[in-house]
Design an enzyme around this catalytic site. Structure first.
Site, PDB file in Angstrom:
ATOM      1  CE  LYS A   1      -7.629  44.924 -11.462  1.00 45.15           C
ATOM      2  NZ  LYS A   1      -8.215  46.274 -11.367  1.00 45.15           N
TER       3      LYS A   1
ATOM      4  CB  THR B   1     -11.747  47.415 -13.017  1.00 42.35           C
ATOM      5  OG1 THR B   1     -12.165  48.549 -13.779  1.00 42.35           O
ATOM      6  CG2 THR B   1     -11.972  46.154 -13.839  1.00 42.35           C
TER       7      THR B   1
ATOM      8  CG  LEU C   1     -10.393  51.731  -3.562  1.00 38.37           C
ATOM      9  CD1 LEU C   1     -11.438  51.082  -2.682  1.00 38.37           C
ATOM     10  CD2 LEU C   1      -9.259  52.347  -2.746  1.00 38.37           C
ATOM     11  N   PRO C   2      -7.471  49.854  -6.509  1.00 40.26           N
ATOM     12  CG  PRO C   2      -5.203  49.941  -5.918  1.00 40.26           C
ATOM     13  CD  PRO C   2      -6.582  50.229  -5.396  1.00 40.26           C
TER      14      PRO C   2
ATOM     15  CG  ASN D   1      -6.575  47.451  -2.776  1.00 41.20           C
ATOM     16  OD1 ASN D   1      -5.716  47.568  -1.928  1.00 41.20           O
ATOM     17  ND2 ASN D   1      -6.313  46.947  -3.971  1.00 41.20           N
TER      18      ASN D   1
ATOM     19  CE  LYS E   1     -12.453  48.629 -17.478  1.00 48.78           C
ATOM     20  NZ  LYS E   1     -11.809  49.117 -16.254  1.00 48.78           N
TER      21      LYS E   1
END
Lengths: 315, 315, 315, 315
Positions: free
Chosen positions: C263, C113, C82-83, C87, C188
């Site tokens: 982001k 992420t 998911l974004p 979400n 990450k």
């Protein structure tokens, strides 16, 4: 410290009694400054690399000569107003420079904004010829120069300050004695570095406040009555609509250009690097104004950083 | 915008006519604030997690209860003053929180400095219970709290502002209405971010000037009459010897601690990140105050950044 | 630490023996990932908010259902892609979320992420329902997703890692176990922060070298055999003409977009702020990518920072 | 580009055939470099401002003279290895400088790390005297100098490169031709700027990962197989315990000192400022290493930035 806020003390006297003043550098700033000397009754002996600039001042009544050396031959008080350090070095120590023909006891006043280390070098070179060099950079732009409302920050031997002041008060509203040679430049550089930091800080603060739902005028009012207050928030607010009569109210035209601010921050950075002084925000402010020059803001007023940092719609 | 600079309008009235005010959070700030309500004749019903804090206020005449829920049961105007967002969430929405027993129409005023997004969440939660939530963070430290000289920045429904103002003027000298819920926090965060930028900027500028041979007092004077002027240069100068009565004159003791500034800059950074707002200098100021916390400056006044950035002799 | 670089261990087995896998989030990344599960013989039960995305996967052989809750009812291994954090919260804990109907013992793998703090919250919520949550964000873009060449960084209870690995190796070339829940996200975020710093650093270094008269290819070669070497200089050089097959050779199209990097840096900034970690260069990198989003670079590859910082001719 | 990785091509020849080589600057680096020339059979004529340094080299077999001018009188190939730009200017153009007595056709190789603009000035001054000047700064420290394992980055007229290479291969393992005069310095400065950025970036990334619960060795492994990989993460990791044989494994002793890195970043900043190049991360890296010098890290290896940025317990 001496702070003088008077008009030129000799402005009502007759021209006859005054000895000539030399002037080298007839650009946007130098020309109105030289004209103010003329208005105040000083004979002016001037030169510039551009013939048109020489012509303009000649038409106003100045005597024009070919080189800085020629100026030095005819005047024992000389003012220089040049774009950057290399020009100052050339005008003073070049093959046709002032120091080639300077007379003993001549007072040399440099109003360029340059590296204070270069001011010190020029002072040493002048002293070897028996002359006295002072640095006297200005704050205020072309408008202030025309109206004789500049502020001069003066560095040099204190005994010569009175003599310098006589001339500077004809061109400026404030004259401040800062200390030894180079401290005039230092004061100028320090002020403009803090100005840049305050302006970018105000721009990003106003941006953030608007994003969080605050009315910009109200936010400016709150900052100005609180500890966030600074010149950029209360006198030169960068947000369109908050104040009248500032560049932000006029599409960031006029005012103090981004390239000029980037140049002054470059001087601040160089002096800081060379004296091993830590200036984290000044350094970042320099980088921001540099990248603005690269992205189309070179000729806008430096308060346009508000616009530069603002996220466009839809991002 | 409403700006009120008056003393408490009811301070001369008799105690009898006043309904009780709830108060949750009796720390360094909350205790003197609650005492000022008592002085102004308001019965206070208070609580805190620490028994000693409850005891201290009880001795001054307040009624002490066990939990925020208990406060909500007995008062229809409640002020909260807590260290951070999680405490506010707990005090309002936790198992013994205010909203468990809040009465319809209760006015909830939160003077904590927290993320404006949390203020909005609390307002929504309060509204579901028929109560009204306003954010009203303060500027000014423990001294201002004791003397009733705080500044309150208030966000919330405009119709309720008068009711809030009645109480806040008993604890503060200035009360400013900023707009919808969260804008009080926004104004506070914006002011403190610009304050931090101005302070670090002033510190590095003074450092650079001193390195370049300027007398610090003279440099401050020049900045303060020029465009570099800001609150940190003219009211709270960070260089020892320049001003009297500021933390820099007292080994950076007292004042506004570096950890508190780091906390406020963390809030500014979070709101900027979450709203995708660019704050380059604010971000770097945050990092500088963070590293100062890590290097032994946590409990000094935030103007000690002057000392932190200064190169030691012999480097 | 377990590092697996194999192809899917079950890819040659017959479909019959495999239990269905749930998949929520069929965007640019999720769709090819789900297809790779199908290719490897796993029945897939999927959903997405967009009907077109559901339709596309249905046409490839997946069973499509209406909500994450419906997925949870039919599958005891579920992958989500998911974004952003909100979400993920909605898909797991919302009114039609996975946890509404999740079966005991279900393995939940989130490849989004997001903030590691949210991963931890989801793990706690899942545990209350008797399910197991692991975070497994990916590195690699749409191309790597299509070819099953993603790298997965996995956080969660070690005993469940083998079960997760079985599925992840069908979609990725590398699977790395990082530790407790949230450490996959942490790895990450850390990698991408250092990547951003290395890329901007490479861009400004190449810019400076070119200004100083160095040939860009030669400079890259020197850096790559020296201590300046990094992935951005030797594998993804941002200067057009230095390397083939990278976005800088193709007008900065394709690759990893500036908004996506902004982001991820926002996540890094948030986790750093909330854990009081000092990240001066990471912070500034975040600000630079933010301002690039505001100045027209949002959809270009993140190596376009080379172009953004470059002074135009004639400035 | 020429890259030579061979040992000195003449090392097996007899001493008799070799003409003397001049050497000015017998510090920590210059002394072992000059010794390697002696070992390779070159008669060396050397000088230094410190008598003890002259004595040491004399004891190894060099002929010692009083001044750079005296060296120039006796050798037509001269290597200089000096601390900073002013020393180079003095040694070449001072009253007892090389250029006072340099012979036509002399090859001058300066291995100091200085401003490339000064290298260019020296080249112009040398050319006026009929001599050839090349800049050839090194990477590698005292250890590499002793073992003849330095890397030389060479700028200057290409026709003279072979002659320079003959000598440099006796002192180094790699010799790289970079282009016109000054590009050797440019390459060195660029590499070290990117190195500093990579090191600080690695330090803050490792710090953040550790805070988020990652094992430092595992995090380094993940970064090194991913796009965050750089020399500082895979060869010189700043976190104690991650690698053996690096300064972080030895209390940050040895290695490349913070003051030296601050000096090189000062050169990078100066060249960037003077060429109007934007280097946001390089600039901030410079400020960070400057403040570290001020806070007690001057003599530690530059990887100690990991420690500097780390929050202490209890903050």
């Amino acid at each position: 410290m001496f702070l003088v806020s008077s008009s030129c003390p000799f402005s009502s006297r007759s021209m006859a009694s005054k000895t000539p003043v030399g002037f080298v550098g007839l650009g946007n700033m130098g020309t109105p400054m030289a004209k103010n000397l003329l208005k105040n009754g000083y004979p002016v002996i001037a030169t510039d690399v551009f013939p048109e600039s020489r012509k303009e001042l000649q038409d106003t009544g100045a005597q024009v000569v070919d080189s800085p050396a020629d100026v030095a031959e005819k005047a024992d008080r000389i003012i220089t107003m040049l774009p950057s350090s290399p020009n100052v070095i050339e005008v003073y120590t070049g093959p046709n420079g002032i120091l080639k023909k300077v007379k003993k006891g001549t007072l040399l006043i440099d109003s360029s904004t340059i590296d204070p280390a270069v001011s010190k070098e020029m002072a040493v070179a002048a002293e070897k010829m028996g002359a006295v060099f002072m640095d006297a950079p200005v704050s205020g732009g072309v408008g202030a120069a025309s109206m004789g409302k500049l502020t001069f920050m003066v560095g040099g031997v204190e005994q010569e300050y009175n003599a310098a002041q006589e001339l500077l008060t004809c061109m400026g509203a404030n004259v401040v004695y800062c200390g030894q040679v180079g401290t005039g430049q230092a004061a100028k550089i320090c002020n403009n570095m803090l100005l840049a930091i305050g302006m970018i800080g105000t721009a990003e603060t106003m941006n953030l406040g608007i994003r969080l739902g605050l009315d910009p005028k109200l936010l400016a009012k709150i900052l100005n009555m609180s500890s966030g207050r600074c010149w950029s928030s209360d006198t030169y607010n960068p947000v369109p609509g908050v104040m009248e009569g500032v560049p932000s109210a006029n599409s960031y035209q006029g005012g103090f250009g981004t390239t000029l601010m980037a140049k002054d921050l470059g001087l601040a950075q160089n002096t800081a690097t060379n004296t091993k002084t830590t200036i984290p925000l000044g350094s970042l402010a320099h980088q921001i104004y540099r990248v603005m020059c690269a992205r189309g803001y070179a000729n806008k007023d430096f308060s346009s950083v508000f616009q530069f940092l603002r996220e466009e719609e839809g991002q």
